[in-house]
Design an enzyme around this catalytic site. Structure first.
Site, mmCIF file in Angstrom:
data_model
loop_
_atom_site.group_PDB
_atom_site.id
_atom_site.type_symbol
_atom_site.label_atom_id
_atom_site.label_comp_id
_atom_site.label_asym_id
_atom_site.label_seq_id
_atom_site.Cartn_x
_atom_site.Cartn_y
_atom_site.Cartn_z
ATOM 1 N N HIS A 65 0.906 -1.042 0.040
ATOM 2 C CA HIS A 65 0.017 -0.077 -0.040
ATOM 3 C C HIS A 65 0.804 1.339 -0.052
ATOM 4 C CE1 HIS A 65 -3.781 2.096 0.608
ATOM 5 N NE2 HIS A 65 -2.994 3.194 1.269
ATOM 6 N N HIS A 67 0.860 5.355 -2.373
ATOM 7 C CA HIS A 67 0.610 6.347 -3.389
ATOM 8 C C HIS A 67 1.814 6.872 -3.866
ATOM 9 C CE1 HIS A 67 -3.554 6.180 -1.372
ATOM 10 N NE2 HIS A 67 -2.955 6.162 -0.350
ATOM 11 N N GLU A 145 -7.946 3.750 -8.532
ATOM 12 C CA GLU A 145 -8.810 4.088 -7.397
ATOM 13 C C GLU A 145 -10.299 4.871 -7.840
ATOM 14 O OE1 GLU A 145 -7.816 5.398 -2.814
ATOM 15 O OE2 GLU A 145 -7.698 7.250 -4.277
ATOM 16 N N SER A 149 -18.508 10.825 -4.023
ATOM 17 C CA SER A 149 -19.736 10.851 -3.227
ATOM 18 C C SER A 149 -21.198 11.464 -3.822
ATOM 19 C CB SER A 149 -19.486 11.454 -1.997
ATOM 20 O OG SER A 149 -18.914 12.869 -2.059
ATOM 21 N N HIS A 183 -11.733 4.123 -2.648
ATOM 22 C CA HIS A 183 -11.354 4.938 -1.924
ATOM 23 C C HIS A 183 -11.670 4.551 -0.454
ATOM 24 C CE1 HIS A 183 -10.501 8.784 0.390
ATOM 25 N NE2 HIS A 183 -9.395 8.518 -0.026
ATOM 26 N N GLU A 213 -10.047 4.071 8.886
ATOM 27 C CA GLU A 213 -8.852 4.394 9.327
ATOM 28 C C GLU A 213 -8.698 5.476 10.507
ATOM 29 O OE1 GLU A 213 -7.086 6.825 6.119
ATOM 30 O OE2 GLU A 213 -5.192 7.351 7.112
ATOM 31 N N ASP A 314 2.193 3.452 2.801
ATOM 32 C CA ASP A 314 1.389 4.511 2.560
ATOM 33 C C ASP A 314 1.953 5.604 1.784
ATOM 34 O OD1 ASP A 314 -1.267 5.621 2.331
ATOM 35 O OD2 ASP A 314 -1.770 5.685 4.533
HETATM 36 ZN ZN LIG Z 1 -3.576 5.018 1.560
#
Ligand SMILES: [Zn+2]
Length: 411
Positions: A65, A67, A145, A149, A183, A213, A314
């Site tokens: 994981h 980005h 990804e 919303s 996401h 998270e 991350d």
């Molecule tokens: Zn992440």
């Protein structure tokens, strides 16, 4: 075909077997044989044999994981509180992708390789990292990804997701695996979730999702209150309710195995049981969690639930580096309540075997038939292998082989 050997060959199997003065015979695809270095060299006379003294060979490490697109965010975002951080992401979103992003991403990739990482799970929001990753020596699971919303924008966002997925499929190979990321429950509308999961199911694509998270997310999913209520009012000028409870969100993934659930800091026993029942994995990113949520994953609870636990970095939006060795060291110190060597072994498995357990990818463990991806770490001159030594003293990989080829510049 060639042979490499070292004082310790650490198989990263379920028994945590270590072969002293072990050797691996391999070609550019697969591991052909594992035995003592001496036996292998005697058996295969005339082929290239390399012995790494005072070293351990492990499977190439896996960082499932990160980005890469957020590689130049250092100093721009606010750490210390998840809500303040997310506010800073939204207010700075124009700036985050500007500047010499390609150069920043290349530097981040070097950090991965130098730390002995041969496989990454890259969460891609925009597709700006596609070329750099497809052209890197790394094995990449490329998670396109989906986020959105607002019902009015869903069609556009879904089409954008499909276009990025299509682009990534054009790069598909043994080293590059197109995949799908959702996401989070607070940012993905149920209609978008349904469509994206349909694609993943039909095409059998790996899946990754940020889940539970922060306390803010938990509060929002439970009662549509707290930080996210204000977040939607301030940034989207509307009053909304949560789309799902945590359980309802998980339900949507039912029937899909091997989903990578990232963070899970606020997952209680019941949620963990459900993730276990759905054959999911949990990825923890301790440094990111420290910086944004001043908390670490409840590792004992995850172990108790028998969920495969993986470690990731991350992105640099919530970390200072993409070195997986840094992450391992931090984790070794973070869990002071666990016996040291037991924890060190668990951590080593969290960046090797656990990432691929029950998957079809032949990686994460040194065994005949698996891909020829290895890391070599320089250790102290000792008689017995200790995982804690590797984590404490190996500041970078000594060698890294991907597809049987050395990819680090020789030292
Ligand atoms: Zn992440």
């Amino acid at each position: 075909m060639q042979i490499i050997g070292a004082d310790f060959v650490v198989l990263c199997d379920s028994a945590f077997s270590v072969i002293k003065k072990g050797g691996i015979c391999f070609d550019t695809q697969r591991i052909l044989e594992i035995d003592s270095y001496e036996n292998l060299c005697a058996k295969y006379k005339g082929i290239q044999c390399t012995y790494y003294d005072s070293c351990a060979i492990t499977p190439a490490l896996a960082n499932p994981h990160l980005h890469l697109e957020f590689s130049q965010n250092a100093g721009i975002l606010k750490f210390g509180d998840f809500g303040e951080w997310l506010d800073s992401v939204l207010t700075q979103r124009e700036v985050l992708m500007q500047g010499d992003l390609q150069n920043a991403m290349q530097q981040s990739l070097q950090e991965c390789l130098k730390s002995g990482v041969g496989f990454i799970g890259a969460i891609s929001s925009h597709g700006a990292d596609l070329e750099v990753l497809a052209n890197s020596p790394l094995r990449v699971m490329y998670f396109n990804e989906a986020i959105g919303s607002s019902i009015e924008a869903l069609d556009f966002l879904y089409q954008n997701f499909l276009a990025r997925l299509k682009d990534s499929k054009s790069k598909a190979s043994a080293r590059f695996i197109p995949a799908v990321a959702v996401h989070s429950p607070y940012s993905v509308h149920p209609k978008l979730l349904e469509k994206v999961l349909d694609v993943a199911k039909k095409e059998n694509l790996p899946l990754s999702v940020h889940f539970l998270e922060s306390y803010a997310e938990k509060e929002w999913l439970e009662s549509s209150s707290g930080y996210f209520k204000g977040f939607y009012e301030r940034f989207f000028h509307k009053e909304v309710q949560t789309f799902y409870s945590a359980k309802e969100f998980l339900q949507a993934f039912n029937g899909i195995e091997n989903v990578y659930f990232t963070h899970c800091l606020e997952a209680d026993g019941e949620i963990l049981e459900r993730i276990k029942a759905q054959k999911g994995k949990i990825i923890s990113c301790p440094k990111s969690n420290r910086l944004l949520n001043h908390k670490y994953l409840d590792l004992q609870a995850v172990k108790k639930a028998q969920i495969p636990f993986c470690l990731g970095t991350d992105g640099k939006s919530s970390n200072d580096s993409l070195s997986l060795l840094d992450e391992l060291r931090i984790a070794l110190f973070a869990y002071a309540d666990m016996p040291l060597e037991f924890l060190a072994r668990e951590l080593l498995l969290s960046v090797t075997r656990n990432v691929f357990v029950d998957s079809t990818l032949p990686l994460g463990e040194l065994k005949v038939g698996n891909f020829s991806d290895f890391s070599v770490f320089k250790l102290l001159k000792v008689d017995t292998f200790l995982a804690q030594h590797l984590i404490l003293y190996a500041k970078e990989a000594h060698r890294l082989y991907i597809q049987g080829v050395e990819v680090l510049e020789s030292k």
